[in-house]
Design a protein around this motif. Structure first.
Motif, PDB file in Angstrom:
ATOM      1  N   THR A 137      48.104  -8.495 -18.259  1.00  0.00           N
ATOM      2  CA  THR A 137      48.748  -7.338 -18.905  1.00  0.00           C
ATOM      3  C   THR A 137      50.175  -7.104 -18.420  1.00  0.00           C
ATOM      4  OG1 THR A 137      47.773  -5.909 -17.229  1.00  0.00           O
ATOM      5  CG2 THR A 137      46.617  -6.077 -19.335  1.00  0.00           C
ATOM      6  N   LEU A 168      37.596  -1.301 -14.874  1.00  0.00           N
ATOM      7  CA  LEU A 168      38.809  -0.480 -15.057  1.00  0.00           C
ATOM      8  C   LEU A 168      38.511   0.677 -16.008  1.00  0.00           C
ATOM      9  CD1 LEU A 168      41.902  -0.051 -14.639  1.00  0.00           C
ATOM     10  CD2 LEU A 168      42.266  -1.475 -16.652  1.00  0.00           C
ATOM     11  N   GLN A 169      37.806   0.375 -17.099  1.00  0.00           N
ATOM     12  CA  GLN A 169      37.500   1.427 -18.077  1.00  0.00           C
ATOM     13  C   GLN A 169      36.667   2.541 -17.429  1.00  0.00           C
ATOM     14  OE1 GLN A 169      38.519   1.427 -21.643  1.00  0.00           O
ATOM     15  NE2 GLN A 169      38.155   3.527 -20.918  1.00  0.00           N
ATOM     16  N   ILE A 172      38.863   4.584 -15.192  1.00  0.00           N
ATOM     17  CA  ILE A 172      39.746   5.477 -15.961  1.00  0.00           C
ATOM     18  C   ILE A 172      38.965   6.710 -16.397  1.00  0.00           C
ATOM     19  CG2 ILE A 172      41.044   5.744 -18.118  1.00  0.00           C
ATOM     20  CD1 ILE A 172      41.784   2.756 -17.874  1.00  0.00           C
TER      21      ILE A 172
ATOM     22  N   LYS B   4      38.907   5.870 -28.669  1.00  0.00           N
ATOM     23  CA  LYS B   4      39.191   5.830 -27.232  1.00  0.00           C
ATOM     24  C   LYS B   4      40.138   4.664 -26.933  1.00  0.00           C
ATOM     25  CE  LYS B   4      36.490   5.443 -23.025  1.00  0.00           C
ATOM     26  NZ  LYS B   4      35.114   5.337 -22.540  1.00  0.00           N
ATOM     27  N   PRO B   5      41.260   4.905 -26.254  1.00  0.00           N
ATOM     28  CA  PRO B   5      42.204   3.808 -26.043  1.00  0.00           C
ATOM     29  C   PRO B   5      41.625   2.710 -25.149  1.00  0.00           C
ATOM     30  CG  PRO B   5      42.910   5.812 -24.914  1.00  0.00           C
ATOM     31  CD  PRO B   5      41.699   6.161 -25.685  1.00  0.00           C
ATOM     32  N   ASP B   6      41.976   1.493 -25.465  1.00  0.00           N
ATOM     33  CA  ASP B   6      41.485   0.351 -24.712  1.00  0.00           C
ATOM     34  C   ASP B   6      42.095   0.341 -23.313  1.00  0.00           C
ATOM     35  OD1 ASP B   6      40.190  -2.444 -24.762  1.00  0.00           O
ATOM     36  OD2 ASP B   6      42.250  -2.805 -24.066  1.00  0.00           O
ATOM     37  N   ALA B   7      41.275  -0.012 -22.325  1.00  0.00           N
ATOM     38  CA  ALA B   7      41.726  -0.006 -20.932  1.00  0.00           C
ATOM     39  C   ALA B   7      42.903  -0.960 -20.727  1.00  0.00           C
ATOM     40  CB  ALA B   7      40.567  -0.391 -20.020  1.00  0.00           C
ATOM     41  N   MET B   8      42.860  -2.110 -21.401  1.00  0.00           N
ATOM     42  CA  MET B   8      43.938  -3.093 -21.218  1.00  0.00           C
ATOM     43  C   MET B   8      45.249  -2.601 -21.841  1.00  0.00           C
ATOM     44  SD  MET B   8      42.547  -5.376 -19.430  1.00  0.00           S
ATOM     45  CE  MET B   8      43.222  -7.013 -19.518  1.00  0.00           C
ATOM     46  N   LEU B  10      46.061   0.536 -22.113  1.00  0.00           N
ATOM     47  CA  LEU B  10      46.553   1.575 -21.206  1.00  0.00           C
ATOM     48  C   LEU B  10      47.231   0.949 -19.984  1.00  0.00           C
ATOM     49  CD1 LEU B  10      43.617   4.153 -21.156  1.00  0.00           C
ATOM     50  CD2 LEU B  10      45.893   4.476 -22.112  1.00  0.00           C
TER      51      LEU B  10
END
Lengths: 192, 384
Positions: A137, A168-169, A172, B4-8, B10
């Motif tokens: 990323t 990670l999700q 968050i 819901k926004p994707d973690a990657m 974000l």
């Protein structure tokens, strides 16, 4: 997005070693710096860049023309592993992540809250998770290139990336349900 | 209802801009460091060889050289001369290039000195530079002109620093601790130093202002020999003068100091002779081709010695070791700059970063008489 294509061999097939080295350095030093900073913070990044390119100079003929960046990042990764104590590197990176989070908090721009949440979530992940997530990323590497950097197969990298992404999700989500970030003042930094 | 926004996504969005800062070292800085070691043979090839071969390689090479030597001496007529590259070959080549350049002259020798030190903070580095000039007459009956600019100027050190400085609101003055001068007054961010002052007066002794090698008149400098033996003899005389003043260093230790002559009014043949002497010293090492602080290509030379250290006024018990380099003009052999580089990463400095320099301005050299009074300059009682 950072997924720019790496220069192919025709771009760097300069006959003179000094010219080849200069072209390599000019093209990739910022990328190597960014990788080193994301793995060990700015305090160590400068030195890692120097050491990486000293290795590159000594092994100029070994660098694959079509995979220069993964090669350099792998060297940087080895230098970080071999030359610095794990605890010192982790401490430096944690300090850097705190700085980035504080800067994101102080930034009133768009998506500031999301950025803070994801940086806090990232800070709580394992070192290995941080690496696989940021390689793709933040540093713009394809899965194949990132696999080459960490020294595993592309399939294995996908598995690691998938698991890291899930963690990670979750992190968050946890961060979002915790207390909302407070604005802080970031010291401007006194001129030395 | 929003997805819901994707973690990657974000994470990509949260990428710190600081990651793009890049190293403060330029390609030339790195190349200068890297050139201390030549590129190695491909490691793929190295790995392909059995280790025993590596152990026997020197002997095998010696045997081959001996065989070639025997063949050459027996078969060839006249005998072939093997001429392997010497250490510091670049300096010998430089001496050969400049040896026959025509000597130039003029009524005055103009020496323009521009020095610079880094001033770091706030996420960027500025170079604080000062300027002074000396016009030395060939004829001691003419006046010596000295100019000094009282207000230094600060400029962002690199393009990246300029971007960071602009992002910080482009402050027009900076204040802080200079790296090696203690507390500094605030310095304007400007292209050039300001507030020029001058003195002008006859020096009946006709002494050249740089006495680091010896005390010279213009006539003394013009008489420096170009013959190698006579030059060494003359340098020994300078050394004897220093020792008579109480210094006790041996001649070999004194010799690198004589490189200061390369910034003085010598002819190309005199510079060539001195460069050959310096190149042959065991302590001399050519570091490589670099860009000097004023943006000129030059040959970076390490004249040996232990380097020095930078003492920080704000951190009294901490010192940063630095290495000194002499940068020579590849077309004339004259000094372009003396530069000190951080010898390790510490105290906010990066290994290889320029920590200070004294450059000779491109206007330096033989010229005619100066304008009197010099334009844009005020007369003063003393100029430091």
């Amino acid at each position: 997005m950072l997924c720019e294509r790496m220069p192919r061999s025709k771009d760097i097939s300069l006959p003179n070693p000094h010219e080849r080295f200069t072209a390599l350095y000019t093209t990739y030093q910022a990328r190597v710096y960014g990788y080193a900073a994301s793995r060990a913070g700015h305090q160590l990044a400068e030195e890692v860049v120097s050491e990486t390119f000293l290795v590159a100079w000594r092994r100029l003929d070994d660098i694959p023309a079509d995979a220069q960046l993964p090669w350099l990042l792998r060297v940087a990764r080895n230098i970080l592993r071999d030359n610095y104590r794990q605890a010192a590197r982790r401490e430096s990176l944690e300090a850097e992540l705190r700085t980035w989070t504080e800067q994101a908090i102080a930034d009133a721009g768009e998506h500031a809250v999301e950025r803070v949440a994801v940086l806090r979530a990232l800070a709580g992940l394992s070192d290995a998770d941080k690496e696989v997530l940021t390689l793709t990323t933040w540093h713009g590497l394809s899965a194949a290139e990132a696999a080459e950097v960490v020294g595993c197969s592309k399939a294995a990298f996908f598995v690691r990336l998938h698991r890291a992404r899930r963690r990670l999700q979750s992190a968050i989500d946890v961060t979002r349900t915790s207390a909302s970030p407070k604005p802080v003042t970031v010291p401007g930094g006194e001129l030395r | 209802m929003s997805r819901k926004p994707d973690a990657m996504d974000l994470l990509a969005m949260a990428r710190p801009a600081a990651l793009d800062r890049g190293s403060r070292l330029s390609a030339d800085d790195l190349l200068a460091m890297a050139q201390a070691e030549p590129p190695r043979e491909s490691s793929r090839l190295r790995r392909a060889r059995p280790r025993r071969w590596a152990l026997w390689a020197p002997l095998a090479t010696a045997a081959i050289v001996a065989l070639v030597f025997v063949l050459v001496t027996r078969l060839a007529s006249p005998p072939a001369v093997l001429d392997p590259p010497r250490a510091n070959q670049e300096l010998f080549d430089l001496a050969d290039r400049i040896d026959r350049l025509p000597a130039t002259g003029g009524a005055y020798w103009r020496e323009v000195r521009i020095d610079g030190t880094p001033l770091a903070g706030g996420g960027y580095t500025l170079t604080v530079s000062g300027r002074s000039e000396t016009w030395v007459p060939r004829d001691p009956a003419d006046p010596v002109l000295r100019l000094a600019w009282r207000r230094e100027a600060a400029r962002p050190a690199t393009a990246a620093d300029e971007r960071a400085w602009r992002a910080a609101g482009a402050p027009d003055r900076v204040k802080g601790h200079c790296e090696n001068k203690g507390p500094c007054p605030s310095v304007p961010v400007a292209d050039e130093p300001q507030d020029c002052r001058y003195t002008m007066g006859v020096d009946p002794t006709g002494t050249y202002p740089d006495a680091t090698v010896s005390t010279f008149t213009m006539a003394d400098l013009a008489a420096i020999p170009t013959d190698p033996d006579k030059l060494i003899e003359r340098l020994r005389a300078y050394h004897a003068i220093w020792n008579a003043r109480g210094f006790t260093q041996p001649f070999e230790t004194f010799l690198p100091t004589t490189a200061n002559l390369l910034g003085m009014p010598l002819s190309p043949a005199q510079r060539a002779a001195l460069i050959r002497v310096l190149a042959a010293l065991p302590t001399t090492r050519v570091v490589g081709t670099v860009t000097d602080p004023l943006g000129r290509r030059g040959i970076s030379v390490d004249l040996g010695g232990e380097g020095g250290s930078l003492v920080y006024s704000g951190k009294p018990r901490k010192e940063l070791p630095v290495s000194y380099r002499l940068i020579l003009d590849p077309t004339t052999g004259a000094t372009l700059a003396h530069v000190s580089y951080a010898a390790r990463t510490a105290l906010g400095a990066t290994k290889g970063q320029v920590m200070g320099y004294q450059a000779r301005g491109p206007e330096s050299g033989w010229t005619g008489k100066p304008a009197s009074p010099p334009k844009g300059c005020k007369r003063t009682g003393s100029v430091q």
